[in-house]
Design a protein around this motif. Structure first.
Motif, PDB file in Angstrom:
ATOM      1  N   SER A 336       0.831  -1.208   0.000  1.00 21.20           N
ATOM      2  CA  SER A 336       0.000   0.000   0.000  1.00 21.20           C
ATOM      3  C   SER A 336       0.865   1.257   0.000  1.00 21.20           C
ATOM      4  N   PRO A 337       0.344   2.358  -0.552  1.00 18.39           N
ATOM      5  CA  PRO A 337       1.033   3.647  -0.380  1.00 18.39           C
ATOM      6  C   PRO A 337       1.064   3.999   1.093  1.00 18.39           C
ATOM      7  N   LYS A 338       2.015   4.816   1.494  1.00 19.30           N
ATOM      8  CA  LYS A 338       2.227   5.082   2.916  1.00 19.30           C
ATOM      9  C   LYS A 338       2.041   6.564   3.251  1.00 19.30           C
ATOM     10  N   SER A 339       1.503   6.795   4.451  1.00 16.26           N
ATOM     11  CA  SER A 339       1.403   8.154   4.992  1.00 16.26           C
ATOM     12  C   SER A 339       1.351   8.071   6.511  1.00 16.26           C
ATOM     13  N   ASN A 340       2.177   8.851   7.167  1.00 13.52           N
ATOM     14  CA  ASN A 340       2.113   8.918   8.635  1.00 13.52           C
ATOM     15  C   ASN A 340       1.555  10.254   9.095  1.00 13.52           C
ATOM     16  N   SER A 341       0.773  10.918   8.234  1.00 10.88           N
ATOM     17  CA  SER A 341       0.300  12.269   8.547  1.00 10.88           C
ATOM     18  C   SER A 341      -0.617  12.292   9.765  1.00 10.88           C
ATOM     19  N   ALA A 342      -1.489  11.297   9.922  1.00  7.31           N
ATOM     20  CA  ALA A 342      -2.384  11.273  11.086  1.00  7.31           C
ATOM     21  C   ALA A 342      -1.583  11.023  12.356  1.00  7.31           C
ATOM     22  N   TYR A 343      -0.617  10.110  12.270  1.00  9.23           N
ATOM     23  CA  TYR A 343       0.266   9.807  13.407  1.00  9.23           C
ATOM     24  C   TYR A 343       1.029  11.055  13.839  1.00  9.23           C
ATOM     25  N   MET A 344       1.590  11.779  12.871  1.00  4.78           N
ATOM     26  CA  MET A 344       2.339  12.987  13.186  1.00  4.78           C
ATOM     27  C   MET A 344       1.427  14.078  13.723  1.00  4.78           C
ATOM     28  N   ALA A 345       0.201  14.164  13.192  1.00  8.19           N
ATOM     29  CA  ALA A 345      -0.730  15.211  13.613  1.00  8.19           C
ATOM     30  C   ALA A 345      -1.085  15.063  15.094  1.00  8.19           C
ATOM     31  N   ILE A 346      -1.429  13.852  15.527  1.00  2.00           N
ATOM     32  CA  ILE A 346      -1.833  13.685  16.922  1.00  2.00           C
ATOM     33  C   ILE A 346      -0.635  13.853  17.852  1.00  2.00           C
ATOM     34  N   ASP A 347       0.549  13.377  17.445  1.00  2.00           N
ATOM     35  CA  ASP A 347       1.718  13.531  18.308  1.00  2.00           C
ATOM     36  C   ASP A 347       2.129  15.000  18.429  1.00  2.00           C
ATOM     37  N   THR A 348       2.014  15.748  17.335  1.00  2.00           N
ATOM     38  CA  THR A 348       2.334  17.173  17.389  1.00  2.00           C
ATOM     39  C   THR A 348       1.341  17.914  18.271  1.00  2.00           C
ATOM     40  N   ALA A 349       0.053  17.561  18.143  1.00  2.00           N
ATOM     41  CA  ALA A 349      -0.966  18.203  18.968  1.00  2.00           C
ATOM     42  C   ALA A 349      -0.777  17.850  20.445  1.00  2.00           C
ATOM     43  N   LEU A 350      -0.459  16.584  20.737  1.00  2.00           N
ATOM     44  CA  LEU A 350      -0.222  16.181  22.126  1.00  2.00           C
ATOM     45  C   LEU A 350       0.976  16.913  22.719  1.00  2.00           C
ATOM     46  N   ALA A 351       2.017  17.094  21.905  1.00  2.00           N
ATOM     47  CA  ALA A 351       3.198  17.830  22.378  1.00  2.00           C
ATOM     48  C   ALA A 351       2.830  19.265  22.717  1.00  2.00           C
ATOM     49  N   ALA A 352       1.978  19.869  21.889  1.00  2.00           N
ATOM     50  CA  ALA A 352       1.551  21.246  22.155  1.00  2.00           C
ATOM     51  C   ALA A 352       0.747  21.329  23.447  1.00  2.00           C
ATOM     52  N   VAL A 353      -0.072  20.319  23.692  1.00  2.00           N
ATOM     53  CA  VAL A 353      -0.887  20.288  24.910  1.00  2.00           C
ATOM     54  C   VAL A 353      -0.008  20.075  26.142  1.00  2.00           C
ATOM     55  N   GLN A 354       0.925  19.125  26.042  1.00  2.00           N
ATOM     56  CA  GLN A 354       1.745  18.754  27.201  1.00  2.00           C
ATOM     57  C   GLN A 354       2.802  19.796  27.535  1.00  2.00           C
ATOM     58  N   ASN A 355       3.282  20.499  26.527  1.00  2.13           N
ATOM     59  CA  ASN A 355       4.371  21.449  26.751  1.00  2.13           C
ATOM     60  C   ASN A 355       3.908  22.881  26.968  1.00  2.13           C
ATOM     61  N   GLY A 356       2.635  23.124  26.784  1.00  2.00           N
ATOM     62  CA  GLY A 356       2.134  24.487  26.920  1.00  2.00           C
ATOM     63  C   GLY A 356       1.150  24.620  28.056  1.00  2.00           C
ATOM     64  N   THR A 357       0.762  25.834  28.339  1.00  2.00           N
ATOM     65  CA  THR A 357      -0.264  26.109  29.351  1.00  2.00           C
ATOM     66  C   THR A 357      -1.630  25.748  28.776  1.00  2.00           C
ATOM     67  N   PRO A 358      -2.478  25.059  29.553  1.00  2.00           N
ATOM     68  CA  PRO A 358      -3.822  24.750  29.045  1.00  2.00           C
ATOM     69  C   PRO A 358      -4.557  26.016  28.629  1.00  2.00           C
ATOM     70  N   LEU A 359      -5.012  26.039  27.401  1.00  2.83           N
ATOM     71  CA  LEU A 359      -5.633  27.244  26.848  1.00  2.83           C
ATOM     72  C   LEU A 359      -7.150  27.140  26.919  1.00  2.83           C
ATOM     73  N   PRO A 360      -7.830  28.236  27.224  1.00  2.00           N
ATOM     74  CA  PRO A 360      -9.295  28.193  27.329  1.00  2.00           C
ATOM     75  C   PRO A 360      -9.949  28.032  25.963  1.00  2.00           C
ATOM     76  N   VAL A 361     -11.111  27.416  25.964  1.00  2.00           N
ATOM     77  CA  VAL A 361     -11.893  27.282  24.732  1.00  2.00           C
ATOM     78  C   VAL A 361     -12.440  28.657  24.370  1.00  2.00           C
ATOM     79  N   PRO A 362     -12.256  29.110  23.127  1.00  4.84           N
ATOM     80  CA  PRO A 362     -12.820  30.410  22.722  1.00  4.84           C
ATOM     81  C   PRO A 362     -14.314  30.471  23.011  1.00  4.84           C
ATOM     82  N   LEU A 363     -14.784  31.640  23.406  1.00  3.63           N
ATOM     83  CA  LEU A 363     -16.190  31.775  23.826  1.00  3.63           C
ATOM     84  C   LEU A 363     -17.169  31.299  22.759  1.00  3.63           C
TER      85      LEU A 363
END
Length: 433
Positions: A336-363
């Protein structure tokens, strides 16, 4: 060397098994100062839990240390050799002795708990729920797949990690300094890289390799440990395949990397090695299901469906026919053709969550079920996409501090190319990859 030297037949890894928490190496995220398991031990208030991690990282050792530290009765079962009767016998002993227990409920340690079937796991439920025993399970497999939900809900799951190089170095130096058998040899450590590489983060494997290298040079006046010597001795002693032994994770690694690298011949060969060695076919199917999402991903979304169907079919059919289903899926994923874009997307988002201050949900994205919340501006100015042409309206869905951040980067393949174009068409420069 003394020709009359008596060799200790107990393996080095067993001789060096730590007896206290202070001697335990690694897993500082769970056992360091203020960490969750250390706090449990220090308080003496234990709850049931499952340790999930690779072999040789200290799961069994920790269970023994906990029982010794808290002066609790300690029972152990192996899921490979124990049946429902063994489980009930241990629970009966624990229950009868509980009235005399001064320091708390007995600890029941079950190694390879993922190999217990539903009936065996059901037999544990009452004792765990009533507190007759504190269950500590050890598994190399994801408990979500292998442990029944009622038991899983009564246990916390803690993830053990492979040992790092600094941890392996501590074990190496400690063995050379403390083990009486090794101290009698003239051991010269010139290089460590091969020792650490072949151990793969497995402390028991490291000590096994160290002992093997030393025993292969026992008649020499000097035991030399360097990269070439370690490699040569291991290549002479390596087994075909042992699902519980040294090559288990090496073979599965080669299997996964062959599929990821789009080589069906390499993938099918390593699969054959595992099947010939008696590997659990569901273990293989599960690894392919993970790869279908991690490495094939959005380049061929049908891969995950086929891998899930493979897992279900292997579970229902069993060997030897399951080998055909496994082979078909293996070849499909490898080609099959290969793509790790979903894997990279969630890991990048998790890194942003874990390394940053929890941000409030926009109103404007918040829910507003009450009039007070509406008065406070919750959901104000939110635009309902289906009210606009093309079911799309340009608005912000990230906290202001993350505006413009791109977690998902579409892969360069025929399935994700249209996604890339559509995102650019809808969002303009905001999604200009």
């Amino acid at each position: 060397m003394d020709e009359n030297l008596q060799i200790n037949t107990m393996p080095l890894a067993e001789r060096m098994r730590p007896a206290s928490l202070d001697d335990f190496v690694g897993q500082q995220h769970l056992l360091g100062p203020g960490a969750v398991i250390r706090k449990m031990i220090e308080s003496g208030i234990m709850s049931s839990f499952i340790l999930w991690g690779p072999p040789g990282c200290g799961k069994t050792t920790l269970a023994r240390i906990i029982a010794h530290t808290l002066d609790r009765e300690f029972y152990t079962l192996s899921a490979v050799t124990s049946g429902v009767k063994d489980v009930r016998d241990v629970i009966a002993k624990a229950s009868s002795g509980r009235m005399f227990a001064v320091h708390g409920a007995p600890i029941l340690f079950i190694d390879e708990i993922h190999r217990f079937n539903k009936s065996q796991q059901d037999a544990l439920l009452g004792a765990v729920e009533s507190g007759t025993v504190v269950l500590i399970g050890a598994t190399t497999e994801n408990p979500s797949f292998e442990v029944i939900s009622p038991l899983l809900s009564r246990c916390r799951v803690y993830v053990f990690k492979s040992l790092e190089a600094k941890d392996l170095d501590v074990l190496l130096q400690r063995a050379l300094a403390r083990d009486e058998e090794l101290k009698r040899l003239n051991v010269k450590v010139l290089e460590k890289e091969a020792l650490f590489r072949f151990s793969g983060g497995d402390g028991r494997k490291l000590l096994n390799i160290l002992e093997l290298v030393c025993m292969n040079q026992i008649a020499a006046s000097e035991v030399v440990i360097d990269n070439k010597t370690v490699t040569d001795i291991l290549q002479e002693n390596i087994a075909l395949y042992d699902k519980n032994g040294e090559q288990h994770y090496d073979i599965i690694s080669a299997f996964i990397k062959s599929m990821r690298g789009s080589d069906p011949n390499g993938a099918i060969y390593w699969m054959a090695r595992m099947l010939a060695g008696g590997e659990d076919p569901l273990f293989i199917a599960r690894r392919m299901l993970i790869l279908a999402s991690e490495d094939v991903g959005l380049a061929n979304p049908n891969a995950a469906l086929l891998a899930q169907a493979c897992f279900d079919a292997v579970h229902q059919v069993g060997m030897p026919e399951a080998r055909i289903i496994l082979a078909e899926t293996c070849i499909y994923l490898a080609t099959s053709p290969k793509s790790n874009s979903a894997y990279m997307a969630i890991d990048t988002a998790l890194a942003a969550v874990q390394n940053g201050t929890p941000l409030p949900v926009p109103l404007h994205l918040r829910n507003a079920p009450t009039s007070l919340m509406k008065d406070l501006g919750y959901a104000k100015d939110y635009k309902y996409a289906h009210d606009f042409e093309g079911n799309f309206v340009n608005q912000e869905f990230l906290p202001e501090e993350l505006s413009g951040t791109k977690f998902y980067d579409p892969g360069e393949n025929s399935k994700e190319a249209p996604i890339r174009e559509r995102m650019k068409r809808l969002w303009g420069d905001k999604y200009d990859y």
